[in-house]
Design a protein around this motif. Structure first.
Motif, PDB file in Angstrom:
ATOM      1  N   ASN A  43       0.822  -1.215   0.000  1.00 35.07           N
ATOM      2  CA  ASN A  43       0.000   0.000   0.000  1.00 35.07           C
ATOM      3  C   ASN A  43       0.855   1.264   0.000  1.00 35.07           C
ATOM      4  O   ASN A  43       0.517   2.248  -0.653  1.00 35.07           O
ATOM      5  N   CYS A  44       1.963   1.238   0.710  1.00 34.90           N
ATOM      6  CA  CYS A  44       2.879   2.378   0.721  1.00 34.90           C
ATOM      7  C   CYS A  44       3.484   2.596  -0.668  1.00 34.90           C
ATOM      8  O   CYS A  44       3.530   3.719  -1.165  1.00 34.90           O
ATOM      9  N   LEU A  45       3.937   1.520  -1.302  1.00 28.48           N
ATOM     10  CA  LEU A  45       4.526   1.631  -2.647  1.00 28.48           C
ATOM     11  C   LEU A  45       3.504   2.150  -3.656  1.00 28.48           C
ATOM     12  O   LEU A  45       3.831   2.941  -4.537  1.00 28.48           O
ATOM     13  N   ALA A  46       2.256   1.717  -3.530  1.00 30.66           N
ATOM     14  CA  ALA A  46       1.211   2.165  -4.453  1.00 30.66           C
ATOM     15  C   ALA A  46       0.876   3.640  -4.251  1.00 30.66           C
ATOM     16  O   ALA A  46       0.510   4.335  -5.203  1.00 30.66           O
ATOM     17  N   ALA A  47       1.000   4.113  -3.012  1.00 37.10           N
ATOM     18  CA  ALA A  47       0.644   5.497  -2.705  1.00 37.10           C
ATOM     19  C   ALA A  47       1.687   6.497  -3.201  1.00 37.10           C
ATOM     20  O   ALA A  47       1.386   7.679  -3.357  1.00 37.10           O
ATOM     21  N   GLN A  48       2.904   6.029  -3.452  1.00 34.72           N
ATOM     22  CA  GLN A  48       3.981   6.920  -3.882  1.00 34.72           C
ATOM     23  C   GLN A  48       4.222   6.753  -5.376  1.00 34.72           C
ATOM     24  O   GLN A  48       4.387   5.638  -5.856  1.00 34.72           O
ATOM     25  N   THR A  49       4.257   7.852  -6.089  1.00 25.72           N
ATOM     26  CA  THR A  49       4.534   7.758  -7.526  1.00 25.72           C
ATOM     27  C   THR A  49       6.020   7.525  -7.745  1.00 25.72           C
ATOM     28  O   THR A  49       6.855   7.948  -6.960  1.00 25.72           O
ATOM     29  N   VAL A  50       6.312   6.837  -8.830  1.00 20.88           N
ATOM     30  CA  VAL A  50       7.699   6.577  -9.230  1.00 20.88           C
ATOM     31  C   VAL A  50       7.830   6.996 -10.685  1.00 20.88           C
ATOM     32  O   VAL A  50       7.089   6.507 -11.541  1.00 20.88           O
ATOM     33  N   GLY A  51       8.724   7.903 -10.967  1.00 14.99           N
ATOM     34  CA  GLY A  51       8.938   8.332 -12.338  1.00 14.99           C
ATOM     35  C   GLY A  51       7.688   8.901 -12.994  1.00 14.99           C
ATOM     36  O   GLY A  51       7.519   8.813 -14.197  1.00 14.99           O
ATOM     37  N   GLY A  52       6.776   9.454 -12.208  1.00 10.66           N
ATOM     38  CA  GLY A  52       5.541   9.994 -12.748  1.00 10.66           C
ATOM     39  C   GLY A  52       4.445   8.960 -12.943  1.00 10.66           C
ATOM     40  O   GLY A  52       3.349   9.295 -13.362  1.00 10.66           O
ATOM     41  N   PHE A  53       4.736   7.702 -12.646  1.00  7.56           N
ATOM     42  CA  PHE A  53       3.739   6.634 -12.768  1.00  7.56           C
ATOM     43  C   PHE A  53       2.970   6.492 -11.461  1.00  7.56           C
ATOM     44  O   PHE A  53       3.518   6.684 -10.389  1.00  7.56           O
ATOM     45  N   THR A  54       1.702   6.111 -11.560  1.00  2.65           N
ATOM     46  CA  THR A  54       0.900   5.816 -10.381  1.00  2.65           C
ATOM     47  C   THR A  54       0.957   4.321 -10.114  1.00  2.65           C
ATOM     48  O   THR A  54       1.291   3.538 -11.001  1.00  2.65           O
ATOM     49  N   GLY A  55       0.626   3.917  -8.900  1.00  2.66           N
ATOM     50  CA  GLY A  55       0.679   2.498  -8.535  1.00  2.66           C
ATOM     51  C   GLY A  55      -0.690   1.945  -8.191  1.00  2.66           C
ATOM     52  O   GLY A  55      -1.506   2.623  -7.573  1.00  2.66           O
ATOM     53  N   VAL A  56      -0.934   0.707  -8.601  1.00  3.05           N
ATOM     54  CA  VAL A  56      -2.180   0.009  -8.287  1.00  3.05           C
ATOM     55  C   VAL A  56      -1.811  -1.293  -7.582  1.00  3.05           C
ATOM     56  O   VAL A  56      -1.172  -2.162  -8.184  1.00  3.05           O
ATOM     57  N   PRO A  57      -2.183  -1.430  -6.280  1.00  2.00           N
ATOM     58  CA  PRO A  57      -1.845  -2.659  -5.559  1.00  2.00           C
ATOM     59  C   PRO A  57      -2.878  -3.757  -5.799  1.00  2.00           C
ATOM     60  O   PRO A  57      -4.067  -3.496  -5.903  1.00  2.00           O
ATOM     61  N   ARG A  58      -2.402  -4.969  -5.912  1.00  2.00           N
ATOM     62  CA  ARG A  58      -3.256  -6.160  -5.964  1.00  2.00           C
ATOM     63  C   ARG A  58      -2.719  -7.117  -4.898  1.00  2.00           C
ATOM     64  O   ARG A  58      -1.665  -7.716  -5.094  1.00  2.00           O
ATOM     65  N   ILE A  59      -3.450  -7.204  -3.805  1.00  2.00           N
ATOM     66  CA  ILE A  59      -3.001  -8.009  -2.673  1.00  2.00           C
ATOM     67  C   ILE A  59      -3.724  -9.349  -2.708  1.00  2.00           C
ATOM     68  O   ILE A  59      -4.941  -9.404  -2.842  1.00  2.00           O
ATOM     69  N   GLN A  60      -2.939 -10.426  -2.623  1.00  2.00           N
ATOM     70  CA  GLN A  60      -3.469 -11.789  -2.601  1.00  2.00           C
ATOM     71  C   GLN A  60      -3.188 -12.372  -1.217  1.00  2.00           C
ATOM     72  O   GLN A  60      -2.148 -12.986  -0.996  1.00  2.00           O
ATOM     73  N   PRO A  61      -4.119 -12.181  -0.271  1.00  2.00           N
ATOM     74  CA  PRO A  61      -3.861 -12.607   1.112  1.00  2.00           C
ATOM     75  C   PRO A  61      -3.607 -14.097   1.261  1.00  2.00           C
ATOM     76  O   PRO A  61      -2.800 -14.494   2.097  1.00  2.00           O
ATOM     77  N   ASP A  62      -4.276 -14.932   0.480  1.00  2.00           N
ATOM     78  CA  ASP A  62      -4.071 -16.382   0.597  1.00  2.00           C
ATOM     79  C   ASP A  62      -2.664 -16.798   0.199  1.00  2.00           C
ATOM     80  O   ASP A  62      -2.128 -17.766   0.720  1.00  2.00           O
ATOM     81  N   ALA A  63      -2.065 -16.056  -0.736  1.00  2.00           N
ATOM     82  CA  ALA A  63      -0.729 -16.391  -1.216  1.00  2.00           C
ATOM     83  C   ALA A  63       0.367 -15.623  -0.487  1.00  2.00           C
ATOM     84  O   ALA A  63       1.546 -15.941  -0.619  1.00  2.00           O
TER      85      ALA A  63
END
Length: 122
Positions: A43-63
């Protein structure tokens, strides 16, 4: 004509072996371990832009795995990802992967690592 048949057979078998074998995944550009739960890290990585790109997290709790895919502001996803794995209770490992190999992407690699390091201090 007799010599062309064995060559054809060899060529056909070579092509078949290339088609049926699975390609090996490329190693990550960098990876690091952090004393932060993998969901917090993703969630932290998704909230911070990198190189002008936005982040979308996909969390798989079972894995115990999360993928943060970077994209353009219009929502177009790029082949640039953080892969975050749960390595223990409250710890995670982060891999940085990108398919793009055209020159000029090196600064984004170090920026992504710096962002992960900042999230790892959370």
């Amino acid at each position: 004509m007799k010599t062309s048949i064995p060559c054809f057979v060899l060529l056909a078998s070579s092509v078949a072996s290339c088609v049926t074998s699975k390609p090996q995944p490329d190693p990550p550009i960098w990876s690091a371990a952090y004393n932060v739960p993998y969901t917090v890290m993703a969630n932290c990585l998704a909230a911070q832009t990198v190189g002008g790109f936005t982040g979308v997290p996909r969390i798989q709790p079972d894995a115990g795995v999360a993928t943060v895919t970077l994209g353009l502001g219009d929502g177009t996803q790029m082949a640039i990802n953080y892969i975050v794995r749960q390595t223990g209770s409250g710890t995670s490992a982060v891999e940085w992967r990108r398919v793009l190999t055209v020159g000029g992407w090196e600064p984004i690699d170090s920026e992504a690592h710096a962002r992960a390091d900042a999230c790892g201090k959370s």
